[in-house]
Structure formats: structure tokens, C-alpha cells
Scaffold this motif. Structure first.
Motif, short mmCIF file in Angstrom:
data_model
loop_
_atom_site.label_atom_id
_atom_site.label_comp_id
_atom_site.label_asym_id
_atom_site.label_seq_id
_atom_site.Cartn_x
_atom_site.Cartn_y
_atom_site.Cartn_z
N THR A 134 0.85 -1.18 0.00
CA THR A 134 0.00 0.00 0.00
C THR A 134 0.89 1.24 0.00
N ILE A 135 0.66 2.13 -0.95
CA ILE A 135 1.53 3.29 -1.15
C ILE A 135 0.70 4.56 -1.16
N ASP A 136 1.21 5.61 -0.53
CA ASP A 136 0.64 6.94 -0.65
C ASP A 136 1.06 7.49 -2.01
N PRO A 137 0.12 7.76 -2.92
CA PRO A 137 0.53 8.19 -4.27
C PRO A 137 1.32 9.49 -4.27
N ALA A 138 1.13 10.33 -3.26
CA ALA A 138 1.90 11.59 -3.22
C ALA A 138 3.39 11.31 -3.09
N SER A 139 3.74 10.20 -2.43
CA SER A 139 5.17 9.89 -2.25
C SER A 139 5.79 9.32 -3.52
N LEU A 140 4.99 9.08 -4.54
CA LEU A 140 5.52 8.59 -5.81
C LEU A 140 5.76 9.71 -6.82
N THR A 141 5.29 10.92 -6.51
CA THR A 141 5.40 12.01 -7.49
C THR A 141 6.84 12.35 -7.87
N PRO A 142 7.86 12.13 -7.01
CA PRO A 142 9.23 12.39 -7.49
C PRO A 142 9.61 11.58 -8.73
N LEU A 143 8.96 10.43 -8.91
CA LEU A 143 9.26 9.62 -10.09
C LEU A 143 8.84 10.32 -11.37
N LEU A 144 7.88 11.24 -11.27
CA LEU A 144 7.45 11.96 -12.46
C LEU A 144 8.51 12.94 -12.95
N ASP A 249 -6.55 7.95 -2.65
CA ASP A 249 -5.75 8.10 -1.43
C ASP A 249 -4.66 7.05 -1.31
N THR A 250 -4.87 5.88 -1.91
CA THR A 250 -3.87 4.81 -1.79
C THR A 250 -3.74 4.06 -3.11
N VAL A 251 -2.55 3.51 -3.29
CA VAL A 251 -2.26 2.59 -4.39
C VAL A 251 -1.92 1.25 -3.75
N ASP A 267 11.82 8.87 0.21
CA ASP A 267 10.67 9.34 0.99
C ASP A 267 9.37 8.63 0.62
N ILE A 268 9.46 7.44 0.11
CA ILE A 268 8.24 6.71 -0.24
C ILE A 268 7.49 6.33 1.04
N ALA A 269 6.18 6.48 1.02
CA ALA A 269 5.33 6.10 2.15
C ALA A 269 4.64 4.79 1.76
N VAL A 270 5.12 3.69 2.31
CA VAL A 270 4.67 2.38 1.85
C VAL A 270 4.52 1.43 3.02
N THR A 271 3.53 0.57 2.94
CA THR A 271 3.35 -0.53 3.89
C THR A 271 3.26 -1.82 3.10
#
Length: 389
Positions: A134-144, A249-251, A267-271
């Protein structure tokens, strides 16, 4: 009790009611059944007169086992009427399916158990359960902001079905444990068209895919297996998920069991969560059906003679590395170790270290020098089944 095959046309009246009672909310409509997608399956049922007491299905599949794609018998749809349970009917059906699979040349078998201990009696050993990430999509935006050549396109799954299946086929050739349904059995995914597909391409070649659904606004992008040929392809797909940051809210998705999602981005927010309970187990199980059928799989070095105590694979076998692939021969020599069928399967699939086998009672004893030789011949490797069935 009489056991016989059940045709696709009979299944709505014979096996489907038992499966729906066992696996869906009831009373209720259950799940749909279309015989077009089941002609490749072998279904057996146990009868008392005209009444079906239990049923079980065998799906002719394939699986990569240490670099070689083998014929795999997928066991599924195992169910019994509530007043016929614990009567030995399911055991008889599974025994018949496995015997038939051996006779038909299947080398391995896999299933998803309702209880691990039940199928352990049939020689199956547990494979790793991939974590649900489970990932917070906001923490993936650096990949863009990363300079990643390629593109991700968005499709109804029916439109991308061939690309996704072709990628699955390519990954199976290189990835230990990956299983696939036959084409006719799998086609219901395209026909149902109930999901989206994100497809990553680099220089026009498909390198990644994620089949998913959106649960609702500010809900979840609920994905299945994250199929990617390399980290570049994975990053393209994660970047696509990041584009939903204002919608969801979640991926959630399922990567390879050996992956480390916490290292995918800064800074990825992941469980990452693995769930396993005695009566709600999602981790698959597998077993070897033919020792000679393993010839040619990738192995390490050395050789060893083992006696296998198992109704299907029993005997004494000389296992030897021949230039990095397995050579198998029946042997009259004194075995250096005795393994159960589970023990052999655990080594072949790479899920247990040889030293663990006596602890699990998959070997009576295992002298350290023999354990070292088995470890050298079957080095650890993490299987990923991928295919649900």
C-alpha cells in the motif's frame, strides 16, 4: 461413492453449486459460469447415486521452475457438500487428480489452499506469499521528475489483454515460479472487461503492465501483480499511479516476493503486509509430481543421492549438476539422505534451506555435509506464482 468426470455442460448443475456454497456468500447468485472458458479443465466429482458430494478441478497450466517451463497441474475448485464433509471424498478426488496428472506427464502441481495442513498431507509445500503493498501516491510524485524514456498508456483491459498476456509469457521464461493458465481458460478476463490496464512501453516494446480498478473518488487504485521487466519499467508504472494523486488516497499492488518496496523511491510512504492464518491462507503451495520431469532445470553445483518417501515421486534418485542444469537418474546406491515429497519440493522451489527440513519433519535427519551438498545443488531462489486460479 463413485468418482467420474464432469463435462462443462454438466457443471452448472453438478460442481458449480458446491463451489458457490463453499466460496461465495449464500444463498445468493454466486459467480457466473461460462463453459467456453472451462473446456480445457478436468473436473471430477464424487457421487452417491445421482447426488454430487464433492468436486475438484485440475487446470492444465505451465510454470517456470528454476529456468525451465514445465507442465503444471493447477488444482482448484475443491469443495464438498456440508453434510458430506470429512468423509474422505475430497481426499479421494485430489488423489485421483494427482495420479492422472502424473500419468499425463505433468511435472509439478500448485494450488491455493483453504488450509495449509490439509494440502501438506498431499505432499505440497508452501511458497512465499507476496506482500500486498500500500503506497501513498503523493510519495511517488518524485518519479514523475525522473528522466525515464518510454510511456505508459491507459486502456480497458480488453484492449490491452494481448499485450499483458504476452508480457506475462515473456516474464515466465525468465522468472522462477511464474505460472500461466491456458489461453482459453484465461480469456474470460478479456471478455469480462472489468478492469483497467496500464501498459508501459520503451521504444515501442511492452516492458510493464498493471491491471487495476479504482474503488471510488478518494478511494484506492487496486492493482494486481506488478509486471515489469526491470526497475525502469516498474518506475514508469509507479509514475502512472502517481498521476492519480488528486483522485485516490492509496495505491495497492503485488510485487515479486523478493522486492523491497521501501527502496523504490526517496521518501516513499509504503506498507508491505503479508497475511497468513490457518483458515484464511492466500499463500500458494506447490509440489513435484515427477523427479525425471525436473531434468534440465537450472541448479548450482555438485551431486547427491536421495531417497524420496512419497507415493508419487518415491524412489532413490541421483541428482547431479550437468553444466548448471539438473541431471536425474534412478539409483540403486545407498542414499545419502531421505526426504519426504515436501522436502524435495521445498528444495526444488527454493523455499526452505536444507537445515530446515528436519525441523519441518520433511527429512528424518540430515547430516551437515549432505545439507551443504543439497544447498550447493539447489541454491536459494524465491518463486513468484503470479497467476491466481
Amino acid at each position: 461413492m463413485i468418482i467420474r468426470s464432469v463435462s462443462p455442460e454438466e457443471r452448472p448443475a453438478v460442481s458449480l453449486p458446491l463451489q458457490q456454497y463453499a466460496f461465495t456468500a449464500s444463498p445468493g447468485p454466486g459467480f457466473p459460469f461460462d463453459p467456453r472458458y472451462h473446456h480445457e479443465n478436468a473436473v471430477l466429482a464424487a457421487f452417491d447415486g445421482e447426488r454430487a458430494l464433492a468436486c475438484a478441478t485440475r487446470i492444465p497450466m505451465t510454470q517456470n521452475v528454476r529456468g525451465r517451463v514445465l507442465a503444471m497441474a493447477g488444482v482448484a475448485g475443491v469443495a464438498a457438500a456440508p453434510d458430506a464433509r470429512r468423509g474422505g471424498h475430497v481426499r479421494a478426488l485430489v488423489d485421483r487428480h494427482l495420479a492422472d496428472a502424473v500419468a499425463e506427464g505433468f511435472a509439478v502441481s500448485a494450488l491455493y489452499p483453504f488450509r495449509t495442513s490439509f494440502y501438506e498431507r498431499f505432499g505440497y509445500v508452501s511458497l512465499p506469499e507476496p506482500a500486498r503493498v500500500t503506497i501513498d501516491p503523493a510519495s511517488l510524485t518524485p518519479l514523475l521528475r525522473a528522466d525515464l524514456p518510454g510511456e505508459v498508456t491507459w486502456h480497458p483491459v480488453a484492449d490491452a489483454y494481448d499485450d499483458v498476456r504476452d508480457l506475462h509469457t515473456r516474464l515466465q521464461r525468465t522468472t522462477h515460479g511464474v505460472a500461466m493458465r491456458p489461453a482459453g481458460n484465461a480469456a474470460w478476463v478479456r471478455e469480462a472487461n472489468e478492469s483497467w490496464a496500464a501498459v508501459a512501453r520503451v521504444a515501442g516494446e511492452v516492458v510493464g503492465a498493471l491491471v487495476y480498478k479504482i474503488t471510488g473518488h478518494h478511494g484506492e487504485l487496486a492493482g494486481g501483480p506488478l509486471l515489469a521487466v526491470d526497475p525502469h519499467a516498474r518506475a514508469l508504472l509507479l509514475g502512472f499511479a502517481a498521476r492519480h494523486v488528486d483522485q485516490i488516497d492509496t495505491v495497492t499492488l503485488t510485487p515479486h516476493p523478493a522486492d523491497r518496496p521501501e527502496l523504490w523511491s526517496t521518501d516513499i510512504a509504503v506498507t508491505a503486509a503479508v497475511r497468513s492464518t490457518p483458515t484464511d491462507v492466500f499463500a500458494p503451495m506447490a509440489r513435484v509430481l515427477s523427479v525425471p520431469g525436473l531434468a534440465g532445470i537450472d541448479v548450482g553445483t555438485g551431486e547427491v543421492t536421495v531417497a524420496v518417501d512419497d507415493p508419487l515421486t518415491g524412489g532413490t534418485w541421483r541428482l547431479r549438476s550437468d553444466g548448471g542444469t539438473l541431471a536425474v537418474a534412478a539409483s540403486d546406491a545407498e542414499p545419502e539422505a531421505v526426504l519426504t515429497g515436501h522436502g524435495l519440493s521445498a528444495l526444488v522451489y527454493g523455499v526452505l534451506d536444507p537445515a530446515e527440513l528436519p525441523v519441518r519433519r520433511f527429512a528424518p535427519t540430515l547430516p551437515a555435509p549432505v545439507a551443504d551438498r543439497l544447498r550447493a545443488l539447489f541454491p536459494p531462489v524465491t518463486p513468484w506464482l503470479v497467476e491466481p486460479f
